[in-house]
Design an enzyme around this catalytic site. Structure first.
Site, PDB file in Angstrom:
ATOM      1  N   PHE A 159      -6.067   0.978  -3.323  1.00 52.29           N
ATOM      2  CA  PHE A 159      -7.412   1.542  -3.661  1.00 52.29           C
ATOM      3  C   PHE A 159      -7.856   2.007  -2.220  1.00 52.29           C
ATOM      4  O   PHE A 159      -8.834   2.959  -2.366  1.00 52.29           O
ATOM      5  CB  PHE A 159      -8.255   0.432  -3.815  1.00 52.29           C
ATOM      6  CG  PHE A 159      -8.733  -0.586  -2.708  1.00 52.29           C
ATOM      7  CD1 PHE A 159      -9.766  -0.332  -1.943  1.00 52.29           C
ATOM      8  CD2 PHE A 159      -8.217  -1.616  -2.391  1.00 52.29           C
ATOM      9  CE1 PHE A 159     -10.156  -0.875  -0.777  1.00 52.29           C
ATOM     10  CE2 PHE A 159      -8.290  -2.481  -1.322  1.00 52.29           C
ATOM     11  CZ  PHE A 159      -9.181  -2.045  -0.651  1.00 52.29           C
ATOM     12  N   LYS A 183       0.616   6.479 -10.749  1.00 50.43           N
ATOM     13  CA  LYS A 183      -0.219   5.315 -11.298  1.00 50.43           C
ATOM     14  C   LYS A 183      -1.392   4.777 -10.125  1.00 50.43           C
ATOM     15  O   LYS A 183      -0.844   4.017  -9.192  1.00 50.43           O
ATOM     16  CB  LYS A 183       0.369   4.150 -11.709  1.00 50.43           C
ATOM     17  CG  LYS A 183      -0.189   3.114 -12.800  1.00 50.43           C
ATOM     18  CD  LYS A 183      -1.339   2.520 -12.306  1.00 50.43           C
ATOM     19  CE  LYS A 183      -1.177   1.338 -11.142  1.00 50.43           C
ATOM     20  NZ  LYS A 183      -2.405   0.926 -10.627  1.00 50.43           N
ATOM     21  N   GLU A 186      -6.562   1.179 -10.076  1.00 49.54           N
ATOM     22  CA  GLU A 186      -7.616   0.962 -11.108  1.00 49.54           C
ATOM     23  C   GLU A 186      -9.082   0.744 -10.586  1.00 49.54           C
ATOM     24  O   GLU A 186     -10.041   0.758 -11.433  1.00 49.54           O
ATOM     25  CB  GLU A 186      -7.386  -0.116 -12.102  1.00 49.54           C
ATOM     26  CG  GLU A 186      -7.364  -1.756 -11.584  1.00 49.54           C
ATOM     27  CD  GLU A 186      -6.175  -1.778 -10.613  1.00 49.54           C
ATOM     28  OE1 GLU A 186      -5.440  -1.253 -10.236  1.00 49.54           O
ATOM     29  OE2 GLU A 186      -5.902  -3.142 -10.539  1.00 49.54           O
ATOM     30  N   CYS A 291      -4.684   0.552   6.214  1.00 48.05           N
ATOM     31  CA  CYS A 291      -3.545  -0.046   6.600  1.00 48.05           C
ATOM     32  C   CYS A 291      -3.319   0.151   7.967  1.00 48.05           C
ATOM     33  O   CYS A 291      -2.264  -0.511   8.693  1.00 48.05           O
ATOM     34  CB  CYS A 291      -2.322   0.499   5.707  1.00 48.05           C
ATOM     35  SG  CYS A 291      -1.870   2.087   6.049  1.00 48.05           S
ATOM     36  N   GLU A 392      -3.659 -10.475   6.848  1.00 44.76           N
ATOM     37  CA  GLU A 392      -4.076  -9.339   6.923  1.00 44.76           C
ATOM     38  C   GLU A 392      -5.616  -9.556   6.184  1.00 44.76           C
ATOM     39  O   GLU A 392      -5.550  -9.887   4.856  1.00 44.76           O
ATOM     40  CB  GLU A 392      -3.352  -8.349   5.909  1.00 44.76           C
ATOM     41  CG  GLU A 392      -4.281  -7.006   5.998  1.00 44.76           C
ATOM     42  CD  GLU A 392      -3.320  -6.072   4.980  1.00 44.76           C
ATOM     43  OE1 GLU A 392      -2.846  -6.566   4.049  1.00 44.76           O
ATOM     44  OE2 GLU A 392      -3.311  -4.727   5.553  1.00 44.76           O
TER      45      GLU A 392
HETATM   46  P1  NAD Z   1      -2.429  -3.972  -4.110  1.00 46.55           P
HETATM   47  O1  NAD Z   1      -1.192  -4.315  -3.774  1.00 46.55           O
HETATM   48  O2  NAD Z   1      -3.234  -5.093  -4.872  1.00 46.55           O
HETATM   49  O3  NAD Z   1      -2.161  -2.787  -5.240  1.00 46.55           O
HETATM   50  C1  NAD Z   1      -1.400  -1.626  -5.002  1.00 46.55           C
HETATM   51  C2  NAD Z   1      -0.947  -1.112  -6.382  1.00 46.55           C
HETATM   52  O4  NAD Z   1      -0.428  -2.102  -7.212  1.00 46.55           O
HETATM   53  C3  NAD Z   1      -2.124  -0.846  -7.240  1.00 46.55           C
HETATM   54  O5  NAD Z   1      -1.671   0.428  -8.001  1.00 46.55           O
HETATM   55  C4  NAD Z   1      -2.258  -1.729  -8.198  1.00 46.55           C
HETATM   56  O6  NAD Z   1      -2.785  -1.509  -9.393  1.00 46.55           O
HETATM   57  C5  NAD Z   1      -0.865  -2.302  -8.087  1.00 46.55           C
HETATM   58  N1  NAD Z   1      -0.815  -4.023  -8.497  1.00 46.55           N
HETATM   59  C6  NAD Z   1      -1.675  -4.717  -8.115  1.00 46.55           C
HETATM   60  N2  NAD Z   1      -1.204  -6.100  -8.323  1.00 46.55           N
HETATM   61  C7  NAD Z   1      -0.083  -5.925  -9.184  1.00 46.55           C
HETATM   62  C8  NAD Z   1       0.844  -6.744  -9.417  1.00 46.55           C
HETATM   63  N3  NAD Z   1       0.523  -8.244  -9.686  1.00 46.55           N
HETATM   64  N4  NAD Z   1       2.075  -6.224 -10.083  1.00 46.55           N
HETATM   65  C9  NAD Z   1       2.243  -4.959 -10.063  1.00 46.55           C
HETATM   66  N5  NAD Z   1       1.359  -4.076  -9.623  1.00 46.55           N
HETATM   67  C10 NAD Z   1       0.145  -4.378  -8.908  1.00 46.55           C
HETATM   68  O7  NAD Z   1      -3.024  -3.155  -2.692  1.00 46.55           O
HETATM   69  P2  NAD Z   1      -4.546  -2.864  -2.719  1.00 46.55           P
HETATM   70  O8  NAD Z   1      -5.647  -3.945  -2.713  1.00 46.55           O
HETATM   71  O9  NAD Z   1      -4.940  -1.732  -3.638  1.00 46.55           O
HETATM   72  O10 NAD Z   1      -4.598  -1.872  -1.421  1.00 46.55           O
HETATM   73  C11 NAD Z   1      -4.707  -2.710  -0.084  1.00 46.55           C
HETATM   74  C12 NAD Z   1      -3.347  -3.127   0.623  1.00 46.55           C
HETATM   75  O11 NAD Z   1      -2.623  -1.703   0.637  1.00 46.55           O
HETATM   76  C13 NAD Z   1      -3.391  -3.706   1.895  1.00 46.55           C
HETATM   77  O12 NAD Z   1      -2.342  -4.847   1.935  1.00 46.55           O
HETATM   78  C14 NAD Z   1      -3.177  -2.487   2.971  1.00 46.55           C
HETATM   79  O13 NAD Z   1      -2.452  -2.678   3.967  1.00 46.55           O
HETATM   80  C15 NAD Z   1      -1.950  -1.681   1.876  1.00 46.55           C
HETATM   81  N6  NAD Z   1      -1.676  -0.643   2.305  1.00 46.55           N
HETATM   82  C16 NAD Z   1      -0.551  -0.047   2.740  1.00 46.55           C
HETATM   83  C17 NAD Z   1      -0.386   1.229   3.354  1.00 46.55           C
HETATM   84  C18 NAD Z   1       0.787   1.366   4.023  1.00 46.55           C
HETATM   85  O14 NAD Z   1       0.973   2.829   4.252  1.00 46.55           O
HETATM   86  N7  NAD Z   1       1.580   0.734   4.397  1.00 46.55           N
HETATM   87  C19 NAD Z   1      -1.236   2.196   3.087  1.00 46.55           C
HETATM   88  C20 NAD Z   1      -2.422   1.644   2.323  1.00 46.55           C
HETATM   89  C21 NAD Z   1      -2.714   0.656   2.226  1.00 46.55           C
END
Ligand code: NAD
Length: 507
Positions: A159, A183, A186, A291, A392
């Site tokens: 997000f 994808k 959401e 991140c 985090e």
């Molecule tokens: P998230 O892991 O909750 O979601 C990421 C994606 O995975 C979304 O599209 C979501 O719909 C999907 N998802 C969520 N739960 C799922 C599940 N149980 N099974 C399968 N798919 C699932 O992450 P977020 O809250 O959207 O974003 C924040 C996180 O992303 C933080 O931990 C941040 O550090 C990380 N991030 C990392 C980088 C990087 O480059 N390393 C960059 C941006 C964000």
């Protein structure tokens, strides 16, 4: 008696983008998209199921042969038009990002620009796809490599950068000759739809790029689909690990970028004002939902007291409010649930004995009482055992850890399971050089707080911040979205000497 009215009845439901146009999802399951500054639901998002994923894959498969056969220079021309459209529509895209994510419009414009840089890089695809060639590796034999696309690729994004992180992936994958299904998160799904519309306007053939919304069900649909060759994921570490393992089990190439706990070392010789400004921007910008945000400041020796004092003054001066209001420097967190989680971390820091210097839990924004705001929060004397150090937080919470030496600072960072980014602030070239050599982290800043590599390098952490071998975008991105084929060729214009039963050798 009056009928109860569904307050969301009038809200627009987003479409999916499949086959070059907006289409309604088959799945009837819907999610809410909220404006985090007001706490109000502003639109609804369909949660795609395996039938929707299958439709996107069918469109992507159908488009693949012609797109793969399109000369890279012609693919690049479509990207150039897309690039121009992104620039002319930047403010509109940024406004949508701000509305659904909460970050300020200028911050959204800047993040979009970092994504656009990857499109610029992808415009150089004819050059990037050049293979290798060796003439006469054996008498009359030439050897060379081809770099070919994989087929249908998919991206799953978080997000916190609904525009930039998708742009890290699909322009380069598509430039390489693949078709791509995105994808997005959401929580803020509208900006990716705008990207799809603009790419179509630029002349991208139908089916080359699709957007399917949804949550775990959509992700599982992607991971389990046999016709998807590769998956790029960016999100939290537990989901990154799940996507990496599940995707690998189903035979896909996967790169999965996870979470972070980024430290900044401040040495006693650092420029105090410059460093404090850099840390406040990197810790509290986008409400800490980056991140590459700095969340742990490692103050070495006597600089700790004056540094904490400057950080406090600057943190307390940050103007918090809705992201679309001029002059606002920090917006709300993305959801009420996330706000409560971040507040819970501040409670735990207090409980576990850290010194709470500035408390963001008391932040109130007049006129936005239902918004998900947490103010800039500063903790001092944090220890590695505390939850606020270990987890985090992904919010505007900066933790100062005090150490006596650079050795101690380096050991502390190297002991952390995350290894996305880190920075050092110093005037000593020797200390900076030692730091860059010894630190076990993927992206390093020297007097640079958020060292996100430019588009012609690649982005990726180490350890629990990345599962897979290749980083995203840049030359690693080209490698990820292609595979090489090695050709050994002999063109005969003379008789052969009959069959040879031994392994062919050079010479
Ligand atoms: P998230 O892991 O909750 O979601 C990421 C994606 O995975 C979304 O599209 C979501 O719909 C999907 N998802 C969520 N739960 C799922 C599940 N149980 N099974 C399968 N798919 C699932 O992450 P977020 O809250 O959207 O974003 C924040 C996180 O992303 C933080 O931990 C941040 O550090 C990380 N991030 C990392 C980088 C990087 O480059 N390393 C960059 C941006 C964000």
């Amino acid at each position: 008696m009056a009928q109860a009215v569904d307050p969301h009845l009038e809200l627009k439901t987003l479409a999916l983008w499949i086959g070059g146009k907006a289409v309604a999802a088959t799945s009837a399951r819907l999610g809410d998209v909220t404006n985090p500054a007001t706490g109000k639901v502003i639109r609804r998002v369909p949660m795609a199921d395996s039938t929707d994923i299958a439709a996107a894959v069918r469109a992507a498969r159908a488009a693949y042969p012609a797109w793969r056969a399109t000369p890279p220079v012609r693919r690049a021309r479509v990207l150039q038009k897309f690039l121009a459209l992104l620039r002319t529509n930047a403010t509109d895209i940024a406004r949508v990002v701000s509305e659904e994510h909460g970050k300020t419009v200028p911050d959204a414009v800047a993040s979009l620009e970092r994504g656009i840089e990857v499109v610029e890089f992808a415009c150089g695809i004819p050059h990037l796809l050049k293979g290798e060639h060796s003439e006469n590796v054996a008498t009359g034999v030439d050897a060379y490599t081809l770099r070919q696309p994989l087929g249908v690729c998919a991206g799953i994004t978080p997000f916190n950068f609904p525009e930039m992180v998708p742009l890290w992936m699909f322009p380069l994958a598509i430039a390489c000759g693949n078709t791509f299904i995105l994808k997005p998160s959401e929580k803020d799904p509208s900006a990716p739809m705008k990207l799809a519309e603009l790419f179509a306007l630029a002349g991208l053939p139908a089916g080359v790029f699709s957007v399917v919304h949804g949550d775990k069900e959509a992700v599982d649909g992607i991971l389990n689909h046999p016709d998807i060759a590769a998956v790029s994921f960016v999100g939290s570490t537990p989901i990154a690990k799940y996507v990496y393992e599940t995707g690998a089990r189903t035979g896909k190439r996967v790169q999965a970028l996870g979470g972070a706990k980024n430290h900044a070392i401040v040495l006693p010789d650092a420029d105090l004002e410059f460093t404090a400004n850099a840390l406040v921007g990197a810790g509290y910008g986008s409400a800490g939902e980056r991140c590459m945000a700095i969340s742990a400041v490692v103050a070495v020796g006597a600089i700790a007291d004056p540094l904490v004092e400057r950080l406090r003054a600057k943190a307390e001066a940050i103007k918090v409010g809705p992201g679309d209001v001029d002059g606002v420097e920090m917006g709300p967190l993305v959801t009420g649930q996330h706000r409560d989680k971040v507040r819970g971390y501040i409670d735990s820091g207090e409980r576990e004995g850290a010194t709470l210097v500035t408390d963001g839990r008391t932040c109130r924004v007049p006129g936005c009482e239902d918004g998900f705001f947490v103010g800039a929060t500063l903790f001092d004397r944090v220890t590695p055992q505390m939850t606020i150090y270990k987890d985090e937080i992904f919010g505007p919470v900066l933790a100062v850890v005090r150490v006596e030496t650079l050795d101690e600072a380096i050991d502390l960072i190297n002991a952390n399971p995350y290894a996305n980014g880190t920075a050092i602030f110093t005037r000593s070239g020797g200390a900076a050089r030692r730091f860059q050599n010894e630190i076990q982290v993927g992206m390093i800043g020297i007097n640079t707080p958020i060292p996100v590599p430019t588009a012609f390098y690649s982005f990726g952490g180490w350890k629990s911040s990345l599962f897979g071998d290749l980083h995203v975008y840049g030359t690693d991105g080209v490698k990820f979205y292609t595979r090489t084929k090695a050709i050994t060729a002999r063109w005969l214009d003379a008789d052969t000497a009959g069959p040879s039963m031994q392994m062919p050798t050079l010479g």
